[in-house]
Design a protein around this motif. Structure first.
Motif, PDB file in Angstrom:
ATOM      1  N   UNK A  51       0.832  -1.205   0.000  1.00 48.48           N
ATOM      2  CA  UNK A  51       0.000   0.000   0.000  1.00 48.48           C
ATOM      3  C   UNK A  51       0.867   1.256   0.000  1.00 48.48           C
ATOM      4  N   UNK A  52       0.437   2.223  -0.763  1.00 51.91           N
ATOM      5  CA  UNK A  52       1.024   3.570  -0.782  1.00 51.91           C
ATOM      6  C   UNK A  52       2.515   3.548  -1.100  1.00 51.91           C
ATOM      7  N   UNK A  53       2.896   2.811  -2.128  1.00 46.48           N
ATOM      8  CA  UNK A  53       4.292   2.859  -2.561  1.00 46.48           C
ATOM      9  C   UNK A  53       4.618   4.312  -2.922  1.00 46.48           C
ATOM     10  N   UNK A  54       5.692   4.860  -2.360  1.00 55.96           N
ATOM     11  CA  UNK A  54       5.940   6.307  -2.526  1.00 55.96           C
ATOM     12  C   UNK A  54       6.074   6.762  -3.970  1.00 55.96           C
ATOM     13  N   UNK A  55       6.632   5.943  -4.843  1.00 59.62           N
ATOM     14  CA  UNK A  55       6.782   6.351  -6.248  1.00 59.62           C
ATOM     15  C   UNK A  55       5.428   6.465  -6.929  1.00 59.62           C
ATOM     16  N   UNK A  56       4.516   5.571  -6.606  1.00 54.23           N
ATOM     17  CA  UNK A  56       3.182   5.616  -7.211  1.00 54.23           C
ATOM     18  C   UNK A  56       2.383   6.782  -6.644  1.00 54.23           C
ATOM     19  N   UNK A  57       2.469   6.975  -5.327  1.00 57.54           N
ATOM     20  CA  UNK A  57       1.771   8.103  -4.698  1.00 57.54           C
ATOM     21  C   UNK A  57       2.252   9.417  -5.298  1.00 57.54           C
ATOM     22  N   UNK A  58       3.562   9.553  -5.457  1.00 60.51           N
ATOM     23  CA  UNK A  58       4.124  10.794  -6.008  1.00 60.51           C
ATOM     24  C   UNK A  58       3.665  11.009  -7.447  1.00 60.51           C
ATOM     25  N   UNK A  59       3.625   9.948  -8.245  1.00 59.59           N
ATOM     26  CA  UNK A  59       3.181  10.073  -9.635  1.00 59.59           C
ATOM     27  C   UNK A  59       1.727  10.533  -9.710  1.00 59.59           C
ATOM     28  N   UNK A  60       0.884   9.985  -8.839  1.00 59.00           N
ATOM     29  CA  UNK A  60      -0.526  10.394  -8.812  1.00 59.00           C
ATOM     30  C   UNK A  60      -0.639  11.876  -8.446  1.00 59.00           C
ATOM     31  N   UNK A  61       0.113  12.309  -7.435  1.00 61.85           N
ATOM     32  CA  UNK A  61       0.051  13.705  -6.999  1.00 61.85           C
ATOM     33  C   UNK A  61       0.513  14.649  -8.109  1.00 61.85           C
ATOM     34  N   UNK A  62       1.619  14.291  -8.756  1.00 65.51           N
ATOM     35  CA  UNK A  62       2.162  15.175  -9.789  1.00 65.51           C
ATOM     36  C   UNK A  62       1.255  15.243 -11.008  1.00 65.51           C
ATOM     37  N   UNK A  63       0.674  14.103 -11.393  1.00 68.50           N
ATOM     38  CA  UNK A  63      -0.205  14.111 -12.562  1.00 68.50           C
ATOM     39  C   UNK A  63      -1.488  14.881 -12.282  1.00 68.50           C
ATOM     40  N   UNK A  64      -2.034  14.729 -11.075  1.00 62.05           N
ATOM     41  CA  UNK A  64      -3.273  15.446 -10.720  1.00 62.05           C
ATOM     42  C   UNK A  64      -3.082  16.950 -10.783  1.00 62.05           C
ATOM     43  N   UNK A  65      -1.855  17.403 -10.623  1.00 57.88           N
ATOM     44  CA  UNK A  65      -1.568  18.833 -10.654  1.00 57.88           C
ATOM     45  C   UNK A  65      -1.419  19.359 -12.078  1.00 57.88           C
ATOM     46  N   UNK A  66      -1.399  18.416 -13.073  1.00 60.23           N
ATOM     47  CA  UNK A  66      -1.217  18.835 -14.470  1.00 60.23           C
ATOM     48  C   UNK A  66      -2.440  18.559 -15.342  1.00 60.23           C
ATOM     49  N   UNK A  67      -2.891  17.318 -15.334  1.00 62.95           N
ATOM     50  CA  UNK A  67      -4.046  16.920 -16.157  1.00 62.95           C
ATOM     51  C   UNK A  67      -4.757  15.787 -15.445  1.00 62.95           C
ATOM     52  N   UNK A  68      -6.021  15.990 -15.144  1.00 63.82           N
ATOM     53  CA  UNK A  68      -6.771  14.947 -14.442  1.00 63.82           C
ATOM     54  C   UNK A  68      -7.483  14.019 -15.414  1.00 63.82           C
ATOM     55  N   UNK A  69      -8.239  14.587 -16.358  1.00 61.08           N
ATOM     56  CA  UNK A  69      -9.051  13.771 -17.258  1.00 61.08           C
ATOM     57  C   UNK A  69      -9.311  14.521 -18.543  1.00 61.08           C
ATOM     58  N   UNK A  70      -9.266  13.800 -19.651  1.00 59.74           N
ATOM     59  CA  UNK A  70      -9.664  14.353 -20.936  1.00 59.74           C
ATOM     60  C   UNK A  70     -10.315  13.221 -21.730  1.00 59.74           C
TER      61      UNK A  70
END
Length: 418
Positions: A51-70
């Motif tokens: 649970x909550x592998x830091x690399x995956x958590x960080x990727x989710x956070x960074x992507x949410x700050x750029x593009x969520x959905x299209x």
């Protein structure tokens, strides 16, 4: 006041209260009252690295700050392109295109539609689907149709289409399976054969060998029947290799993945197919379009999580962790030998399963509810399939943690049996 939430695979008349979980880390869940619970089923087979592998958590956070959905019709983005390229690199050879969806069930629905679309667009009347006895492929109408008939789908029988069942290749009876498959493929109207490679999950953790898988693939190839590998559970290391198909040295025409594709962090699924299947839909005739989508197809945040997961596989010793976990599982399973409460211990890769002796209630055997409750009280999450108990932890689980799980399992079974 009771909760308005209706939970999956839950009879609320028997389980009126759900346990609130507030945090998770590694192989552990934390309830809102502070109780720590070992996640012995990887939260329904999805959590791989923990649970909550830091690399995956960080990727989710960074992507949410750029593009969520299209919308994914007419548009694309780098996370999806990267996932598709990397999946093709690591998948069995011959798979050339990736169609995104959002769950294992939809990945399989996509596969079935791809197969039928291929034959229609190539002008051949092949519409029959074959599936293994005891199979489970999901809970949508198409996937329930491909799965075994039983308590899971009895109420929905009027919605389901006919599928021909191929006998499960039980040890010593493989030839029965091969003969039935050969006969069905020879008929000339069979479109595809779908199976869970090496292990049938919800059907009871039933394991068969790689040579059998290879022979089933050979038979389908001999008659041009499309071969669909449902690796929703088996993919991303569960059976000891990245994909279960690798152990039989086969390449399916269509491969379904989900669950572990994001390390279990967020929903995403993919259906990979051969160039021939894609080409059969490629045309200037819009009627030959592959008509499938969901609103969140190719979601950017989910794809970013998958990119991070694939990077973990490239840069961390994941295979070594899997090998260590498999060895620890084997040792723990051996520890149950001689205990009269357990029978038919079996293992493939990181997955083990045993049967509880003296039980004949099948999936609806209430021993599963009693055992789950007593294990939770001991800080262990397992979800027996009736009288079949399986252990499928994240790859970060330690030998000592596993030893404790099996000790508590033996204690709980003793209590239930008494």
């Amino acid at each position: 006041m009771s909760s308005p939430v209706w939970h999956p695979f839950t009879q609320h008349g028997l389980e009126p209260q759900m346990l609130p979980i507030s945090r998770a880390e590694g192989a552990w869940l934390e309830a809102s009252d502070g109780q720590r619970i070992f996640d012995g089923i990887s939260s329904w087979w999805v959590i791989t690295h923990g649970h909550r592998h830091p690399k995956i958590v960080r990727a989710i956070q960074e992507q949410a700050d750029k593009l969520d959905q299209v919308v994914f019709a007419g548009f694309t983005h780098e996370p999806a392109e990267t996932v598709a390229r990397e999946l093709i690199k690591i998948a069995p050879s011959g798979l050339a295109h990736v169609f995104f969806s959002d769950s294992g069930s939809t990945a399989v629905e996509v596969a079935l539609k791809m197969a039928l679309g291929y034959w229609r667009n190539t002008g051949q009347k092949r519409t029959r689907i074959l599936a293994l006895e005891h199979a489970y492929h999901g809970d949508t109408v198409g996937t329930m149709s491909a799965g075994a008939r039983g308590v899971f789908n009895a109420a929905y029988a009027p919605l389901l289409f006919d599928v021909e069942r191929i006998p499960y290749p039980a040890a010593g009876r493989e030839q029965l399976t091969f003969d039935a498959l050969d006969k069905a493929c020879r008929s000339g109207d069979t479109a595809a054969f779908i199976l869970e490679p090496l292990i049938l999950g919800a059907g009871g953790m039933l394991i068969y060998d790689a040579a059998t898988l290879a022979e089933m693939r050979r038979i389908c190839s001999a008659y041009g029947v499309l071969f669909i590998a449902d690796e929703v559970m088996t993919g991303f290391g569960r059976t000891g290799t990245l994909f279960a198909s690798e152990q039989a040295h086969i390449s399916p025409d269509i491969l379904c993945v989900a669950k572990g594709i994001t390390g279990g962090s967020i929903p995403l699924a993919a259906t990979l197919c051969s160039e021939a299947i894609y080409a059969a839909h490629l045309s200037e005739d819009r009627a030959r379009t592959f008509f499938h989508s969901s609103s969140y197809t190719g979601n950017a945040i989910a794809c970013a999580a998958a990119v991070a997961n694939l990077e973990i596989w490239r840069t961390e010793p994941v295979r070594e962790r899997i090998a260590a976990l498999a060895a620890a599982q084997e040792q723990c399973l051996e520890g149950l030998e001689g205990d009269p409460h357990f029978a038919n211990g079996r293992q493939i890769g990181t997955i083990t399963a045993v049967e509880l002796t003296g039980r004949a209630g099948g999936y609806l055997d209430n021993v599963a509810l009693s055992l789950r409750s007593k294990l939770l009280a001991r800080g262990v999450l397992l979800r027996p399939l009736g009288n079949t108990v399986y252990v499928m932890p994240p790859y970060c689980a330690t030998a000592d943690e596993l030893k404790s799980v099996y000790e508590k399992l033996a204690e709980a079974v003793d209590e239930v049996s008494a």
